[in-house]
Every structure is written in structure tokens, then in C-alpha cells.
Design a protein around this motif. Structure first.
Motif, mmCIF file in Angstrom:
data_model
loop_
_atom_site.group_PDB
_atom_site.id
_atom_site.type_symbol
_atom_site.label_atom_id
_atom_site.label_comp_id
_atom_site.label_asym_id
_atom_site.label_seq_id
_atom_site.Cartn_x
_atom_site.Cartn_y
_atom_site.Cartn_z
ATOM 1 N N ARG A 36 0.852 -1.190 0.000
ATOM 2 C CA ARG A 36 0.000 0.000 0.000
ATOM 3 C C ARG A 36 0.884 1.234 0.000
ATOM 4 N N THR A 37 0.731 2.054 -1.014
ATOM 5 C CA THR A 37 1.662 3.141 -1.189
ATOM 6 C C THR A 37 0.956 4.493 -1.058
ATOM 7 N N HIS A 38 1.618 5.557 -1.471
ATOM 8 C CA HIS A 38 1.138 6.905 -1.185
ATOM 9 C C HIS A 38 1.793 7.849 -2.186
ATOM 10 N N GLU A 39 1.154 8.948 -2.474
ATOM 11 C CA GLU A 39 1.660 9.865 -3.484
ATOM 12 C C GLU A 39 3.095 10.321 -3.192
ATOM 13 N N LYS A 40 3.366 10.621 -1.931
ATOM 14 C CA LYS A 40 4.733 11.065 -1.586
ATOM 15 C C LYS A 40 5.756 9.957 -1.844
ATOM 16 N N GLU A 41 5.338 8.726 -1.570
ATOM 17 C CA GLU A 41 6.240 7.594 -1.766
ATOM 18 C C GLU A 41 6.454 7.329 -3.259
ATOM 19 N N ILE A 42 5.383 7.507 -4.040
ATOM 20 C CA ILE A 42 5.500 7.305 -5.493
ATOM 21 C C ILE A 42 6.453 8.339 -6.084
ATOM 22 N N ALA A 43 6.368 9.559 -5.614
ATOM 23 C CA ALA A 43 7.273 10.610 -6.102
ATOM 24 C C ALA A 43 8.721 10.243 -5.786
ATOM 25 N N ALA A 44 8.969 9.804 -4.567
ATOM 26 C CA ALA A 44 10.335 9.421 -4.184
ATOM 27 C C ALA A 44 10.821 8.239 -5.025
ATOM 28 N N HIS A 45 9.929 7.337 -5.303
ATOM 29 C CA HIS A 45 10.230 6.152 -6.123
ATOM 30 C C HIS A 45 10.731 6.574 -7.513
ATOM 31 N N PHE A 46 9.994 7.432 -8.187
ATOM 32 C CA PHE A 46 10.411 7.846 -9.531
ATOM 33 C C PHE A 46 11.707 8.664 -9.477
ATOM 34 N N ARG A 47 11.832 9.496 -8.472
ATOM 35 C CA ARG A 47 13.057 10.315 -8.390
ATOM 36 C C ARG A 47 14.284 9.433 -8.155
ATOM 37 N N ARG A 48 14.146 8.431 -7.301
ATOM 38 C CA ARG A 48 15.265 7.516 -7.054
ATOM 39 C C ARG A 48 15.612 6.726 -8.322
ATOM 40 N N LEU A 49 14.587 6.281 -9.051
ATOM 41 C CA LEU A 49 14.845 5.547 -10.301
ATOM 42 C C LEU A 49 15.626 6.414 -11.281
ATOM 43 N N ARG A 50 15.164 7.650 -11.421
ATOM 44 C CA ARG A 50 15.818 8.554 -12.374
ATOM 45 C C ARG A 50 17.266 8.810 -11.991
ATOM 46 N N VAL A 56 -1.660 -2.078 -11.086
ATOM 47 C CA VAL A 56 -0.998 -1.714 -9.824
ATOM 48 C C VAL A 56 -1.979 -1.184 -8.775
ATOM 49 N N HIS A 57 -3.222 -0.925 -9.206
ATOM 50 C CA HIS A 57 -4.285 -0.564 -8.274
ATOM 51 C C HIS A 57 -4.057 0.751 -7.547
ATOM 52 N N SER A 58 -3.262 1.617 -8.141
ATOM 53 C CA SER A 58 -3.305 3.021 -7.731
ATOM 54 C C SER A 58 -3.189 3.844 -8.998
ATOM 55 N N LYS A 59 -3.698 5.069 -8.918
ATOM 56 C CA LYS A 59 -3.695 5.970 -10.081
ATOM 57 C C LYS A 59 -2.683 7.061 -9.819
ATOM 58 N N LEU A 60 -1.871 7.379 -10.816
ATOM 59 C CA LEU A 60 -0.937 8.497 -10.651
ATOM 60 C C LEU A 60 -1.730 9.803 -10.657
ATOM 61 N N ALA A 61 -1.568 10.579 -9.615
ATOM 62 C CA ALA A 61 -2.279 11.861 -9.526
ATOM 63 C C ALA A 61 -1.717 12.814 -10.583
ATOM 64 N N PRO A 62 -2.601 13.539 -11.291
ATOM 65 C CA PRO A 62 -2.138 14.470 -12.331
ATOM 66 C C PRO A 62 -1.123 15.477 -11.788
ATOM 67 N N GLY A 63 -1.351 15.958 -10.575
ATOM 68 C CA GLY A 63 -0.418 16.929 -10.005
ATOM 69 C C GLY A 63 0.969 16.325 -9.807
ATOM 70 N N LEU A 64 1.007 15.070 -9.466
ATOM 71 C CA LEU A 64 2.280 14.372 -9.287
ATOM 72 C C LEU A 64 3.004 14.242 -10.625
ATOM 73 N N VAL A 65 2.285 13.824 -11.651
ATOM 74 C CA VAL A 65 2.907 13.676 -12.977
ATOM 75 C C VAL A 65 3.439 15.028 -13.448
ATOM 76 N N ARG A 66 2.645 16.066 -13.229
ATOM 77 C CA ARG A 66 3.064 17.397 -13.664
ATOM 78 C C ARG A 66 4.348 17.812 -12.952
ATOM 79 N N ALA A 67 4.378 17.586 -11.645
ATOM 80 C CA ALA A 67 5.571 17.967 -10.879
ATOM 81 C C ALA A 67 6.803 17.204 -11.367
ATOM 82 N N LEU A 68 6.634 15.927 -11.655
ATOM 83 C CA LEU A 68 7.762 15.107 -12.095
ATOM 84 C C LEU A 68 8.150 15.412 -13.542
#
Lengths: 319, 319, 319, 319
Positions: free
Chosen positions: A114-128, A144-156
Motif C-alpha cells: 500500500r503506497t502513497h503519493e509522496k512515496e510514489i514521487a520518491a520512487h520515480f526520483r530515485r529511479l531517475r 498496480v491498483h493506484s492511479k498516478l495523480a495528475p499533479g504528481l505527474v506534472r511535478a515530475l
């Protein structure tokens, strides 16, 4: 070859042909790559959901990616899916993919846990930060049963973490909002993310998505009829939307091949991927239409239905 | 007036202005109807989800429908939502709506209870047999938590039970398949259901939906900017898809008004309907922007945000 | 009669017998009430989900409640479901129920619309203020598609809004936490909500729920075997948990009657309520086992299966 | 040591202590194993969800399992989670686990992909045939997003594929039906699956589950207070249900430690596992309370809350 930015056009998620023992059939896979490149596609997405990546061992994944990169031979860029539950595991796949010559990586949000928007952001940043290749976010809630929040995609997108988005969420309204908010889609000069590429996985509404401003499409059934999607894409690029819609409608008709057998008999992965692979076998491109264990194989009756769909689309089975 | 078939164009789901005591403000509602008809819309959908139908007593529903029918005064057809849990209750609403002069009915699948495709088919057939008005199926899983199966809609279209579909499912791929399968969309001569009208509620992708072959749109934010949706519709009808897309993008920008306040503060119904009603109040069309109890009211800060969105769209607040 | 606080014991959700025209069969309903009261139950819950309340018109609801209140004749308290989409509509049902002699009300969170915890709190507070009867919150996510937050229930218990909770959420862990947090369950003297009654609708784990501290149970299949649930309850009250478990296991066996026909044929409401009503008809308590339209009726084969389950439980069909 | 059948008792899912670099802290892990065995537990479940298995690389998984097996040193059996998306990948984990000395395997249904009951059955049968160790099915819909059908579990129990079920579905009613249908739970002589072990992961209702007939429990917070769960289990075995309930209530109180920080700040995995690990650190059992990246770490304030919960439970922090 390096990836031009933003990536545009038809980028099919390459199926993984298997032999009757469930092993990767590299000869068939190389023929499939030729079929796609000859069809005019603009890139290849290896090890995506349509490739049955979730069914492949690490060794099989390596075989697939190596085969696709070699067969593509620099003619089109190869994106590699790096699908696993969380960051440390995905980083391992990413390093392997880079070593094998992938030109870009495609990663989902963490799953199983079970994840969270903040964790997803950290995940992509670490991968990059871990692997120096352009990174696409793969938004696929059905898996994956979670949706990427538009604001998160925009920030990344804006901070350069992401080179693009592969949207298989089915949320076309949300995607439209994201595209409008990313801005500067035409000239790509004023926008905050001019290099950002939006690819849709919604293969039945590609004309609509291109009208809305996506850069390209990742169509599963593009394995079977890559040229059809290329015609659709070219019509849209030329502004001939009526023609684009007509091409899309023919592909919608072809797509009906996935309705094989009653739902009581197999999962949606088995029926969709099974029909694509049956079509590729009927067209003489791959040797064996089997999907990976434990997926249920299509019956002879279902394969006959696939053949009828091919003929109705003017694609002649050779077997 | 009777409903021409198939119904086409912009058919906004009319908001229900309330006074500060929560009662229907009929004078404001009549002004809103004029605003919409003056904006060029092709029909009105009263007592839909956007009207807060789920919050209105039977008496209030009657007041709303009577006011809309009288204010429309035959200039455009009026469709009436007949929203309730199951068949017997819906039939009562349908009879009331017919008596009040509705030209068509819009009904969902049963909700609250656990239902089934066979039961949903019987439900629509009984409704059609009970009240002699054209019947639209309202596919809105976010409210009723089941999805109308495409095969079911097609069967009910072909046997004449349904005059149309109001699709708020967000499943644009499934809708595209349905449209292709209904066939004969252009000439409407060969198709199995030439009179069948497909209306989308996906207000952020209307250009795309029209390209895909829908007949019309039911946009909630069309209450605020009906003329914008009419321009979008007309551009699409004229085949000017680039213009249609541009109009859609402006409406996507305007739609951002729903992002009022953090999600922690109110439900999505409160924020979306609250922002539409705040906009209508700011534009001087309705007296009071309150949503029905127990929805949370917008803060002054949120109303100011709505005003900024209106100004950005060239719609000048008068208050 | 007024409701003693807290309400404790077996409180079945009374089925609504219908005749073959779909009208309420008041004679059968009165016999069912006698069957339940004779079985030793401690209260009756009319117009709950099991009563098919979602299928009944307002007039039918009134007939049902009037019949149950009259047949109960003060022997046990009658709780009335006031099931509708939002506050204004629920208040109307609540006033009708009070006028007809209900001793308590049972209301869900708003449904059909998208709601929010703050709105749900306001909803229950308005209901409590509008009608002077003890109010139970009905937590039934399978029907209303939101879950009552434990913190919300606790707040509404502590400020006196709620007299109790009817929990059909299936979240036994969450319920356990709530019970522990409500505290003072035994002596009911120190706890913050000593009058608060927790009733479970999880009819297959009643022994476990009583061990965990619930006050009572609202079992659908208690219509068929009220005495079985009363024995289970009494064993638990006496601290004979082994006996309670044995009684529960027999009721679990009986409950298997709901597995009538394949899921492909009807909804879960049709199969569960249809089997309960078939059992009541077989036992000679009600005239006709039909469920309300558009639910699918049980086949003769399914009714035979119900009869076998009754016999296996030592309940002899008379038809 | 081999696994006695059926496995019974308290089998905690062992947490994986990490150092501040995210690497497995084997010394802390060995101390944790001693803490659990000294607490009286009857088995250890390594590499389950609570171990953060989804965050561990294959190499880290091997380190964990090797450490647990060595530290257990035959005192209690060690079950190993073999968590991955589909069969071929899970078989690889299973072979590794067998080589490292696990006494049983615990596998979920396929995830990420869309699967089907027939495919799930084939998946478990292939796993059982591939590695000769007792196999437990892990029913955890919150992670894999499908539920194991009771009929499927029963079939796999009866044909000897499964040695047991680890149920984390939260569907206590369904579990009760399964237990009743498996039959012969007490004497284990007549039943169709006398060797089959049912373990619940519902750590807040263990008294209830034991009353219902489960064989054991896999409690996450059992890492913190293994002796508490052992007392609960022993009370239940002795038929002292009032005492069992009292022990459970104390553990429910302790469990409130997971409510650290607002939900806006981190995912449920981070908060639950973070609080367990913070507690273990406070108790001096592990060196560092960090959870695996990209989970959010607990704030000092949250750790202080965990410390208060420990003290309230009579467990004295040493740091």
C-alpha cells in the motif's frame, strides 16, 4: 541510438512469442520486430504488460530485451519496461535494461504494497537518479491498483524526472486536463515541459487522443496491425480527422478478436494476449500462439474466431 | 413538443438553484433555463445528477420539472431524470414526469441493492412498458456502482426499449466499441438502431467523443458556459476538428473551477456542483449558490477562485 | 413502548412477503412477525435491506411498517429503516415511521451522490434533530459504497446523536477497535457511551461478535430460524462459548441455502432473499416466496435445494 | 525439522530490520527471532508482507531467510513467503527458499496481471509439483486484488495441493463457511482435509477466529508482543474465552500504535510497519526502526506515540 524528445508516434508494446515449453522464441520475436518496423512504427516498447512481463523470469526478460534491441538494430528506439513491486527491485531491472541497450525505461508506481503519493514521487526520483536513461511513468491502475495523480505527474515532468507518461488509466478526462495544464503542446516552446511525451495505451480511442494532444500511442493490437495504427497516426498528423476516425473504427472492429470464449473460462489477460498471439501465428509471424503459464490457452474455436476477424480486416491468415 | 430522433447536440443537465432555506428557487431556475436556451443548447436534462436530484424530495422534484418545462416553453425538448433505487419507485417518478410534460425519461440501473444484467434488462423493459415516453439509459457507475454492459445496451437499443444512452461511465473505449457495433452512424440507414442517440457526460473530451460518433453531450459545466459547448458542437459538425479541440481546451481550463478547497474539506459533489452554482451566482443568473444539505458550502476563498476562472475564460462576473 | 437502552439481543431484519402481483401480503407478514416473536427475538427491524426496502414504494413501506408494529403489539420494539439517498428524503421517511409507531430509526450514509465524512456527520445530526426517536447508523458499504469511519461513529455516539450502530460492513477488525475504544462495555458505567448499542449484521460470526462485545445481531436468515439465533445468543450470554459456536455452525450450514443457482443467473440480492423467502414459504409461514421485481425468481430446482437445507437443519417443510 | 500437520498456534510474520542504508541488519534480525521464540511462538513466517518482502531484492530475501532459519535453529518451523507476480517467478523463489531450509512455502495468487480462478488453481498445483514442501495459500486481496474463492481453496485442500491457508482477506464470514465446510475440525478424523491448517492474519479478532475453529494466527503486531498472542492462544485452547477476549482487547489497545500521523503523510504500509519497527527499536530488540525505501519514516512525534502505547501495555521502552 538515443531517444529524440519528445517521443512521438506509434510505439507498440511488443508481444513475447513463447515456444510450447514456455521459453522465449527469439526467432519469432525477431520476426515480430521486423513486422512492426516494416509496418512503420516509431518505437518499440519491450517488457510491457502486453509482453507478459509479469510472467517472465529475470533471465527471460533479459533474453527478450536483448533480442528486441538487436532486431531493432537502431532503426527505432526501444523502451524497456522495468516492472516490479518497489524501488530496489525496479532499480535492478533498470540497470539490466541499460546494460542491454534500452533507450528509455518505463516504470509503474509501487504495487503489492500500500503506497502513497509522496512515496510514489520518491520512487520515480530515485529511479531517475539511479540509471541515466529517460524515464516514463506507466499509469496502469488495472495492474498496480493506484492511479498516478495528475499533479504528481506534472511535478515530475516539470522537474525533469520524467521524460514522459504512458497512460493506460482509461481516464481520458483526467489526461485531457493534464495535457492542457502541461501547456505549449504545439510549439513546445512556452510550455513548462516541452520535452515531455504523453503516450496513450487506450488503443480504441487513438484518434480522439491525438486530437486531444497526445504524442503517441502504445497499442497492444498494434502487434497485429502496426500499419493500421501508423495510417491512423499519419492521418491525424495531417489533420485529416475523418480519415483518422475511419482508420480507428477499422481497428476497433479488429479488436473484437479479444472477445474469445465466455469470461467464465479464462482471465482477461489470457483472452486479450491469447488472441493477439493467435493472430500473429495465423499471419505467419510467430511459430506458436501460446501465452505464458498459468494463462488458459485459446480453444480451436476461439482461434477460428480470430481468423475471421483478421479476414474481415483484410489481413489474410497464411495458416 | 415531441422528441426528434435521434436527439443530437448540447443537452445540459440543468442545475437546481436553491434559496438559503434549501427550497427550489423557481425564478432563478427559469432564468437559468433562459440562459441555456439563449446559449443555443439543443435540449435540457432536468433532474439529473447535476441537478442534485438525489437531494430533492418528490415535491421538490415536481417543482423543478414543472418550472423547467414551463420556462423551456417548447423551445427545446426537456428530458427528465427518474432517479430512484428500483423499478417500482422509478415508475412512480416516470409517471409524475410524464404528467408534468417531460419529453423523455432518463433512468439508471437499480442501485443500493445488488443487481444483475438480467435484472437490469427487465428493469428497463418494464419502465418502457409502463410510461409511453422515449427512454434513455443513464450509465453512471460512480453513482450506482454497476456498469451497463455494452451487449445489454445494444440489445435494448435494437428491440426499441431504449431511445438512447447517456454515458457517464468514463469508459471511452467501451463506448467506442458500442458506437462501432451500433453501426450506420452517419447515414443512419443501414444500422440496426438508426434512431438511437448516444450522449456523453464526459464533458472534458467532447471533441473526441463527437469524432468517435456520439450524437451529443450532457455537460455539467455547460450550465456556466452553454455557448462554449454549442460552439464546440458546431465546429465538430462542420468538421473543423482543430477548432473543436480549441473550444474544448478552453472549457477544460474553465472546468478547473471544481478544484476548490482541499479534498479533506468536502465531497466531490459539493465541490463540483458548488463551483458551478457559485459561477452562476457570480454571473447574475441565480440568486444563491448554495448546494443542498448536507453538502458543504464553498468558502469565500473558493468562490474567489471560481471568479478568477470565469474571468480567465472571458465570462465576466457581475457580482 | 419505548426502546430500552442499550438494545440487546436478536433483532431480525423482517422479510416482506409479497403476493404474486408484487403487493405486500400483510397476512403473511403478520404471521412472520408472530413466528419471530414466538422464536424469542428481542426486537424487529422493519424496512431494512433484507425487507427489500429499496424495492418498495412509499405506500408499500407504510403498509409494511404499520403491519409490523400492529403485529408486534408491544411485545418487542420495532426499529424502522429510513433508507433513501440523502437527508431531506430520509427525514420524510423518518417522520412517516414515527407517525406509524416505530420505536427507533435506522439510517445509512447518503448514497448515489459522492459524499464525505463531514457531510455524513451533518446528515446524522440533522436526522436526530428532526425526529425525536433513537437513531441507529447503518454501516453497509455494499449498498451505499462508503464506510462509516470509526472516529465518526464514536463522535456521534459520544454526543448522543446515535443510539447505536448496525454494522454490516464486514470489517470485524475495525468493529473490534471501535468496541474497545467505546469502552466500559461490561459495567457500562465508566464508558463514554454507556447507552450505545452495537448490533452486527454479520450473521455467520455472531458467536465471535458477541465474544468481542457486540450487544446484538440482525441476522437475515434469522427470519427462517429465529430460535436458532436466540439459542446462540443465550449461550453466549451464559458464557457457554462452545455451545454458542456449535449453534453458529448449524446456522452456517443452514445459510448455505443462499447458494442457489449459478451466479450467472441472478444477482446476490435475488438469491439470498429468494432463498430466505422460499424457506419461509416451505415452512408454511408466508404464502408466496416471490421477491420484488426485477429480481429473478428461484427455479423449482433451487427451491428443492432450500428444502434440503431446511431438512438438514431439522426444520421440516410443510409444503 | 519438518512441519507437523496441521500447523497450529502463533506464527508471527517476522519483520525485517534494516540499517540506515536500507540493508538487512542480520544481527537485529537474529535478536528478533530470539525475542519471538522466547515469547513462545509456534512458528515463524519469514518474507511475508509484514517483512517488507515486496521491497527486498532477491539477494536480500536470501539473507533474511538464511538468518531466520539459522536463528530459529530448529526450535520452531520457518515458513517462507515466495511472493512474486506469477508462477515461473514464484517457482524460482520457492526453489531458493527450499535450498535455504524453509519448512513450508506461502504463495499468493498471481498479481499485476488479470487472472482467473482456473488460472489460480493451475498456479498452486504447478507450485506444489515444482518444490516438495508443504504449500500455504496466502489470501490477501489488499495486496493482490483478487480473493481466493472458498470452493477453490476447498478443492486444493482436498486434493492435497495445499497444506493450509493464510487468510488475510478480512472476510470472516466467508472463512467461517470454509471452516464449517472443511469439517471434522475437532477430531480431524472424519473431515476431508484433516491435515489442513487455517491461519488467520486478522490480528484484532484472534479470539473470535479461534472460537470459529482456526488453527493459528499470523499477527504483525505479534513481533512486538509475541507473549501476548501466546497467552491469548493458550487461553483459547484451554476454553477460557473470557480470558482470551481480555488478552485480545489489550492487543487491540496496543495495535492503536499504527495510527501515527495523518493519512495525508504516508501510506498504510509505512505507518503500520513503521510503528512495529519503532516499537522493536524502543524495546531494544532491533538497532534501527527504518522501513524500506520509498516508505516514509515516522516522525519523532510518532515514535513518541508508539512509546506511549508500549508503556500503556506494560512493555517498557529501554531507549
Amino acid at each position: 541510438m538515443s531517444l529524440s524528445a519528445p517521443l512521438r508516434g506509434v510505439v507498440p508494446p511488443v508481444c513475447t512469442p513463447l515456444d510450447s515449453h514456455g521459453e522465449v522464441d527469439t526467432a519469432s520475436l525477431a520476426r515480430l520486430v521486423d513486422h512492426l518496423v516494416d509496418g512503420g512504427v516509431h518505437g518499440l516498447f519491450a517488457l510491457g504488460s502486453t509482453s507478459e512481463v509479469a510472467y517472465l523470469t529475470d533471465e527471460q526478460r533479459a533474453t527478450v530485451l536483448e533480442t528486441v534491441v538487436n532486431a531493432a538494430d537502431g532503426r527505432v528506439p526501444v523502451l524497456a519496461g522495468v516492472i516490479d513491486t518497489t524501488t530496489a527491485r525496479v532499480v535492478e531491472h533498470a540497470r539490466a535494461a541499460a546494460a542491454l541497450g534500452a533507450q528509455a525505461l518505463v516504470a509503474t508506481a509501487p504495487f503489492y504494497t500500500r503506497t502513497h503519493e509522496k512515496e510514489i514521487a520518491a520512487h520515480f526520483r530515485r529511479l531517475r537518479a539511479s540509471v541515466d536513461l529517460p524515464l516514463f511513468a506507466y499509469d496502469i491502475p488495472v495492474a498496480v491498483h493506484s492511479k498516478l495523480a495528475p499533479g504528481l505527474v506534472r511535478a515530475l515532468a516539470e522537474d525533469g524526472t520524467l521524460a514522459g507518461l504512458k497512460d493506460s488509466s482509461g481516464d481520458e478526462g483526467g489526461l485531457r486536463r493534464l495535457i492542457v495544464e502541461l501547456g505549449g503542446r504545439d510549439g513546445r516552446t512556452q510550455g513548462p515541459a516541452p520535452q515531455f511525451s504523453v503516450l496513450t495505451g487506450s488503443e480504441l480511442t487513438v484518434d480522439a487522443a491525438l486530437l486531444a494532444g497526445v504524442d503517441g500511442v502504445v497499442p497492444g493490437i498494434g502487434n497485429v496491425d502496426p500499419a493500421g495504427y501508423v495510417r491512423l497516426y499519419e492521418a491525424a498528423r495531417a489533420g485529416d480527422w475523418a480519415l483518422a476516425a475511419k482508420e480507428q473504427e477499422q481497428l476497433v472492429d479488429l479488436f473484437a478478436m479479444v472477445d474469445v470464449g465466455p469470461e467464465a473460462d479464462m482471465g482477461r489477460s489470457s483472452s486479450a494476449l491469447g488472441s493477439f498471439k493467435a493472430a500473429l501465428q495465423l499471419l505467419g509471424i510467430i511459430e506458436c500462439g501460446d501465452t505464458a503459464f498459468p494463462q488458459i490457452q485459446l480453444s480451436a474455436e476461439s482461434v477460428a474466431l480470430v481468423a475471421r476477424r483478421l479476414r474481415a480486416a483484410g489481413l489474410s491468415p497464411v495458416r
